[in-house]
Scaffold this active site. Structure first.
Site, PDB file in Angstrom:
ATOM      1  N   LYS A  54      13.549  10.640   5.254  1.00 27.10           N
ATOM      2  CA  LYS A  54      12.538  10.258   6.252  1.00 27.10           C
ATOM      3  C   LYS A  54      11.526   9.293   5.632  1.00 27.10           C
ATOM      4  O   LYS A  54      11.132   8.310   6.235  1.00 27.10           O
ATOM      5  CB  LYS A  54      11.849  11.522   6.803  1.00 27.10           C
ATOM      6  CG  LYS A  54      12.766  12.325   7.728  1.00 27.10           C
ATOM      7  CD  LYS A  54      12.256  13.718   8.077  1.00 27.10           C
ATOM      8  CE  LYS A  54      13.339  14.471   8.854  1.00 27.10           C
ATOM      9  NZ  LYS A  54      12.981  15.846   9.210  1.00 27.10           N
ATOM     10  N   GLN A  98       8.458  20.101   8.091  1.00 28.17           N
ATOM     11  CA  GLN A  98       9.895  20.292   7.879  1.00 28.17           C
ATOM     12  C   GLN A  98      10.271  21.767   7.997  1.00 28.17           C
ATOM     13  O   GLN A  98       9.604  22.636   7.434  1.00 28.17           O
ATOM     14  CB  GLN A  98      10.298  19.732   6.499  1.00 28.17           C
ATOM     15  CG  GLN A  98      11.779  19.730   6.232  1.00 28.17           C
ATOM     16  CD  GLN A  98      12.574  18.793   7.138  1.00 28.17           C
ATOM     17  OE1 GLN A  98      12.078  17.765   7.575  1.00 28.17           O
ATOM     18  NE2 GLN A  98      13.815  19.155   7.417  1.00 28.17           N
ATOM     19  N   ASP A 121       8.253  15.612  16.317  1.00 25.72           N
ATOM     20  CA  ASP A 121       9.493  16.399  16.388  1.00 25.72           C
ATOM     21  C   ASP A 121       9.767  16.871  17.817  1.00 25.72           C
ATOM     22  O   ASP A 121      10.869  17.348  18.115  1.00 25.72           O
ATOM     23  CB  ASP A 121       9.377  17.639  15.491  1.00 25.72           C
ATOM     24  CG  ASP A 121      10.113  17.479  14.174  1.00 25.72           C
ATOM     25  OD1 ASP A 121      11.161  16.823  14.168  1.00 25.72           O
ATOM     26  OD2 ASP A 121       9.627  18.014  13.170  1.00 25.72           O
TER      27      ASP A 121
HETATM   28  N1  GUN Z   1      15.027  20.919   9.965  1.00 25.96           N
HETATM   29  C1  GUN Z   1      16.265  20.591  10.430  1.00 25.96           C
HETATM   30  N2  GUN Z   1      16.175  19.647  11.396  1.00 25.96           N
HETATM   31  C2  GUN Z   1      14.866  19.383  11.536  1.00 25.96           C
HETATM   32  C3  GUN Z   1      14.149  18.475  12.378  1.00 25.96           C
HETATM   33  O1  GUN Z   1      14.696  17.746  13.217  1.00 25.96           O
HETATM   34  N3  GUN Z   1      12.787  18.490  12.210  1.00 25.96           N
HETATM   35  C4  GUN Z   1      12.161  19.297  11.317  1.00 25.96           C
HETATM   36  N4  GUN Z   1      10.831  19.233  11.255  1.00 25.96           N
HETATM   37  N5  GUN Z   1      12.801  20.138  10.537  1.00 25.96           N
HETATM   38  C5  GUN Z   1      14.148  20.163  10.638  1.00 25.96           C
END
Ligand code: GUN
Length: 283
Positions: A54, A98, A121
């Site tokens: 990211k 996350q 998200d």
């Molecule tokens: N963990 C697995 N997929 C995601 C996601 O799309 N966003 C976040 N914040 N954590 C994750």
């Protein structure tokens, strides 16, 4: 039928290019670039890789990323204090915590503290509600990426029978809702579903998001169906998806690879959401 690959890598590159162009225009006009705050608590190796990807994507698109790496023993109160600080900081446009969270931290408690306007998200209940109501809001990245890759591949969605494997809040439920809004007829399957193979064989499109390596086999897929593989499973033989790619590709019309399919799309949509959050805060 020999399946054509849907390259999430190529489509996500195009989307990131579009974001990059818009960010460059913003910066050229003398304004600051959009800013994404990424919060990682604990040392989950997969999460560390995702967060790093990211960060790289932000860098490539001109979005500023600010990381908050926290000890796995952080308390819920401390984490919420940080989120409050980020919510109130006018120089932060997007906040991503996350998942999974370590220890006894409650995901729903923490996610509800993120301001819905900064919730890149799309996990806050306000954004979940907006998704269900089909009104403007930030949409979860993986489901948005799936819909985008289907559309950009030119796959007609209206009237299609979609079978979704998995009922998670992150993928299964939101992608079902989004595809419903695209006028698909949607079936969500899960671990208690009976007659799964027959149900899958009815699907024009199958979205596999259950986290079981090679679970979707050739005999579960109708000739000419589209297979979207959301799985990222680490096995002794390396990464593999939820579909038995080597065999399923022979019956599918289109199939997404793992890696290089849905994964990069999630990150591209995060860049789109960060830009959207920036624009709604500054205009
Ligand atoms: N963990 C697995 N997929 C995601 C996601 O799309 N966003 C976040 N914040 N954590 C994750």
């Amino acid at each position: 039928m020999a399946g054509e690959l849907i390259s999430g890598k190529a489509i996500s590159k195009a989307i990131r290019g579009e974001v990059k162009e818009e960010v460059a225009k913003i910066v050229a006009s003398g304004k600051r670039a959009p800013v994404l705050a990424v919060v990682l608590a604990g040392k989950d190796p997969a999460s560390e890789i995702y967060v790093n990807n990211k960060k790289k994507a932000c860098h490539k698109t001109g979005i500023t990323s600010i990381e908050h790496i926290l000890d796995e023993k952080i308390s819920e109160k401390e984490l919420i204090t940080l989120i409050d600080k980020l919510n109130n900081d006018p120089d932060i446009d997007g906040i991503l915590v996350q998942l999974p969270l370590p220890g006894k931290l409650h995901e729903h408690v923490v996610l509800e503290k993120i301001s819905p306007t900064k919730d890149v998200d799309g996990f806050h209940p306000v954004n979940v509600g907006r998704l269900v109501a089909n009104t403007p809001g930030l949409r979860p990245c993986t489901p948005a990426g799936i819909v985008e890759m289907l559309k950009r591949t030119g796959i007609e969605l209206s009237g299609k029978k979609v079978i979704i494997l998995g009922r998670s809040n992150i993928v299964g439920k939101p992608v079902a809702t989004m595809l419903l809004h695209e006028s698909c007829t949607v079936t969500i399957c899960h671990s208690r579903t009976r007659g799964l193979k027959e149900i899958c064989r009815r699907g024009d499109i199958i979205v596999a998001a259950i986290g079981k390596p090679k679970f979707v086999t050739k005999d579960m897929v109708k000739d000419g169906a589209v297979v979207i593989d959301v799985g990222i499973n680490r096995t002794d033989n390396g990464l593999c998806g939820d579909a038995d790619f080597e065999n399923v590709k022979d019956v599918a019309s289109y199939i997404t690879p793992v890696p290089g399919g849905v994964g990069p799309m999630t990150i591209a949509m995060l860049m789109v959401n960060t830009l959207t959050a920036y624009k709604s805060a500054t205009t």
